[in-house]
Every structure is written in C-alpha cells, then in structure tokens.
Motif scaffolding. Structure first.
Motif, mmCIF file in Angstrom:
data_model
loop_
_atom_site.group_PDB
_atom_site.id
_atom_site.type_symbol
_atom_site.label_atom_id
_atom_site.label_comp_id
_atom_site.label_asym_id
_atom_site.label_seq_id
_atom_site.Cartn_x
_atom_site.Cartn_y
_atom_site.Cartn_z
ATOM 1 N N LEU A 1 -94.269 96.726 6.764
ATOM 2 C CA LEU A 1 -95.073 96.568 7.978
ATOM 3 C C LEU A 1 -94.704 95.290 8.720
ATOM 4 O O LEU A 1 -94.595 95.280 9.946
ATOM 5 N N TYR A 2 -94.480 94.211 7.985
ATOM 6 C CA TYR A 2 -94.094 92.929 8.583
ATOM 7 C C TYR A 2 -92.799 93.074 9.398
ATOM 8 O O TYR A 2 -92.720 92.625 10.531
ATOM 9 N N TYR A 3 -91.797 93.706 8.808
ATOM 10 C CA TYR A 3 -90.528 93.871 9.515
ATOM 11 C C TYR A 3 -90.610 94.931 10.608
ATOM 12 O O TYR A 3 -89.942 94.819 11.627
ATOM 13 N N PHE A 4 -91.447 95.955 10.416
ATOM 14 C CA PHE A 4 -91.610 96.992 11.435
ATOM 15 C C PHE A 4 -92.174 96.399 12.728
ATOM 16 O O PHE A 4 -91.769 96.795 13.818
ATOM 17 N N LEU A 5 -93.098 95.448 12.604
ATOM 18 C CA LEU A 5 -93.674 94.800 13.786
ATOM 19 C C LEU A 5 -92.630 94.048 14.600
ATOM 20 O O LEU A 5 -92.793 93.867 15.805
ATOM 21 N N GLN A 6 -91.561 93.616 13.956
ATOM 22 C CA GLN A 6 -90.557 92.799 14.621
ATOM 23 C C GLN A 6 -89.327 93.575 15.086
ATOM 24 O O GLN A 6 -88.423 92.999 15.671
ATOM 25 N N LEU A 7 -89.262 94.856 14.810
ATOM 26 C CA LEU A 7 -88.051 95.622 15.110
ATOM 27 C C LEU A 7 -87.703 95.639 16.585
ATOM 28 O O LEU A 7 -86.547 95.479 16.962
ATOM 29 N N VAL A 8 -88.686 95.859 17.437
ATOM 30 C CA VAL A 8 -88.422 96.041 18.863
ATOM 31 C C VAL A 8 -89.311 95.116 19.672
ATOM 32 O O VAL A 8 -90.503 94.978 19.391
ATOM 33 N N SER A 9 -88.716 94.484 20.677
ATOM 34 C CA SER A 9 -89.466 93.697 21.660
ATOM 35 C C SER A 9 -89.123 94.239 23.039
ATOM 36 O O SER A 9 -87.987 94.648 23.291
ATOM 37 N N TYR A 10 -90.114 94.243 23.932
ATOM 38 C CA TYR A 10 -89.892 94.736 25.288
ATOM 39 C C TYR A 10 -90.427 93.724 26.289
ATOM 40 O O TYR A 10 -91.558 93.264 26.175
ATOM 41 N N PHE A 11 -89.584 93.388 27.270
ATOM 42 C CA PHE A 11 -89.948 92.445 28.313
ATOM 43 C C PHE A 11 -89.665 93.093 29.665
ATOM 44 O O PHE A 11 -88.504 93.300 30.025
ATOM 45 N N PRO A 12 -90.704 93.432 30.447
ATOM 46 C CA PRO A 12 -90.481 94.056 31.753
ATOM 47 C C PRO A 12 -89.949 93.033 32.758
ATOM 48 O O PRO A 12 -90.265 91.840 32.686
ATOM 49 N N LEU A 13 -89.138 93.496 33.697
ATOM 50 C CA LEU A 13 -88.575 92.597 34.698
ATOM 51 C C LEU A 13 -89.569 92.301 35.813
ATOM 52 O O LEU A 13 -89.552 91.223 36.391
ATOM 53 N N ALA A 14 -90.453 93.252 36.123
ATOM 54 C CA ALA A 14 -91.387 93.077 37.234
ATOM 55 C C ALA A 14 -92.759 92.600 36.763
ATOM 56 O O ALA A 14 -93.727 92.703 37.494
ATOM 57 N N GLY A 15 -92.856 92.079 35.584
ATOM 58 C CA GLY A 15 -94.151 91.668 35.051
ATOM 59 C C GLY A 15 -94.892 92.865 34.485
ATOM 60 O O GLY A 15 -94.435 93.999 34.553
ATOM 61 N N GLY A 16 -96.015 92.614 33.899
ATOM 62 C CA GLY A 16 -96.790 93.693 33.306
ATOM 63 C C GLY A 16 -96.800 93.603 31.795
ATOM 64 O O GLY A 16 -96.587 92.545 31.211
ATOM 65 N N TRP A 17 -97.031 94.754 31.160
ATOM 66 C CA TRP A 17 -97.179 94.803 29.715
ATOM 67 C C TRP A 17 -95.871 94.462 29.020
ATOM 68 O O TRP A 17 -94.811 94.976 29.364
ATOM 69 N N GLN A 18 -95.933 93.586 28.037
ATOM 70 C CA GLN A 18 -94.761 93.266 27.220
ATOM 71 C C GLN A 18 -95.166 93.250 25.763
ATOM 72 O O GLN A 18 -96.337 93.082 25.443
ATOM 73 N N PHE A 19 -94.191 93.447 24.886
ATOM 74 C CA PHE A 19 -94.450 93.441 23.452
ATOM 75 C C PHE A 19 -93.367 92.648 22.760
ATOM 76 O O PHE A 19 -92.177 92.912 22.946
ATOM 77 N N ALA A 20 -93.773 91.661 21.974
ATOM 78 C CA ALA A 20 -92.820 90.888 21.186
ATOM 79 C C ALA A 20 -93.567 90.187 20.059
ATOM 80 O O ALA A 20 -94.554 89.513 20.303
ATOM 81 N N VAL A 21 -93.125 90.401 18.838
ATOM 82 C CA VAL A 21 -93.618 89.642 17.695
ATOM 83 C C VAL A 21 -92.394 88.964 17.095
ATOM 84 O O VAL A 21 -91.558 89.614 16.489
ATOM 85 N N LYS A 22 -92.285 87.678 17.339
ATOM 86 C CA LYS A 22 -91.147 86.919 16.829
ATOM 87 C C LYS A 22 -91.637 86.044 15.688
ATOM 88 O O LYS A 22 -92.027 84.906 15.887
ATOM 89 N N ALA A 23 -91.660 86.613 14.504
ATOM 90 C CA ALA A 23 -92.154 85.904 13.332
ATOM 91 C C ALA A 23 -91.048 85.870 12.294
ATOM 92 O O ALA A 23 -90.794 86.845 11.620
ATOM 93 N N GLY A 24 -90.367 84.765 12.202
ATOM 94 C CA GLY A 24 -89.280 84.650 11.240
ATOM 95 C C GLY A 24 -87.936 84.584 11.942
ATOM 96 O O GLY A 24 -87.820 84.187 13.092
ATOM 97 N N VAL A 25 -86.906 85.009 11.252
ATOM 98 C CA VAL A 25 -85.543 84.950 11.767
ATOM 99 C C VAL A 25 -85.311 86.129 12.713
ATOM 100 O O VAL A 25 -85.610 87.266 12.370
ATOM 101 N N ASN A 26 -84.782 85.839 13.899
ATOM 102 C CA ASN A 26 -84.515 86.872 14.893
ATOM 103 C C ASN A 26 -83.064 86.784 15.340
ATOM 104 O O ASN A 26 -82.591 85.730 15.733
#
Length: 140
Positions: A66-91
């Motif tokens: 579960l810990y690594y699954f949370l970190q698999l994918v990060s998304y950053f929109p270019l026009a603002g809005g909803w983003q997702f990123a969990v950067k916990a540990g080595v990336n």
C-alpha cells in the motif's frame, strides 16, 4: 526468501525515515498543511509496515504494498485544478507530458512494489502447502 523480505523491510524503513524528514521540512521544500498530513500518514504507514515486516508478519508486506502503491503515479495539471502526488521516500520518475498535464511514474516505487508483490505471492503460495520441507509431523 526470508532474507529478501527483511531487506525489503529495511528499505521500507529507510524510505519512511526519508518521508518523515520531508514531512518535518528537513528534506526538500516545506509542505503545506494538507500535504504534510498525507506525507506523515504515509511515513507512519511505512514505519509500521517495516516493523511488522522485520517481525515477519503478513501485515508488513500488505502495508508495504500500500505504501508503494500510493507513490506509483503523480499527476500535475498544467491549467491548475486537481493534482495528486505522494512523495514519501526515494523518487525517481518517468515523466510523461500530455496536453492537459504531467504524469509521473515513480520507477523506484514501481520496482519495490513489484518486489513486495512477488514476495507476498511467494509467501501465500508456500503458506498453502502443508509442509515445504517434506517432513510430516508424527500423528498421535
């Protein structure tokens, strides 16, 4: 395979310590309140899973997955809005740029997630066999 599981738990312990350092502002840029709580939660999950993994409990492998699954994918929109990123540990990320945003695939988390899943599958397979040593206990 037990040594490999202990190695995975030690790596998870290191990753969760790094996540705690990020959460406390010792590593990287300071986080806002919402991100700080998410990273702290991930660090706590990683720490507890690592301790359980070192004690050879099933919960350690599930928590690590579960810990690594949370970190698999990060998304950053270019026009603002909803983003997702969990950067916990080595990336170490593979960056994919799209017209609407940037998707980052964390390759370290992917490798450790796959290694954890393989170890968990191995334990599940060997837990179902009556005796992996070929030795049967004497009957009474």
């Amino acid at each position: 395979m037990l040594e490999f599981e202990k190695w995975l738990a030690r790596v998870l312990l290191l990753n969760s310590a790094l996540a705690l350092g990020v959460c406390l502002g010792l590593l990287g840029e300071p986080l806002d309140d919402a991100s700080r709580f998410i990273v702290f939660g991930a660090a706590l999950l990683g720490f507890l899973s690592a301790v359980a993994g070192l004690k050879h409990h099933w919960l350690g492998l599930w928590g690590a997955g579960l810990y690594y699954f949370l970190q698999l994918v990060s998304y950053f929109p270019l026009a603002g809005g909803w983003q997702f990123a969990v950067k916990a540990g080595v990336n170490l990320g593979l960056v994919l740029r799209f017209s609407s945003g940037v998707l980052v695939l964390n390759m370290v988390a992917l490798g450790l997630f796959v290694a954890t899943a393989v170890n968990l599958a191995w334990r599940l397979r060997h837990a179902r066999t009556p005796s992996s040593s070929g030795h049967t206990p004497p009957s009474k």
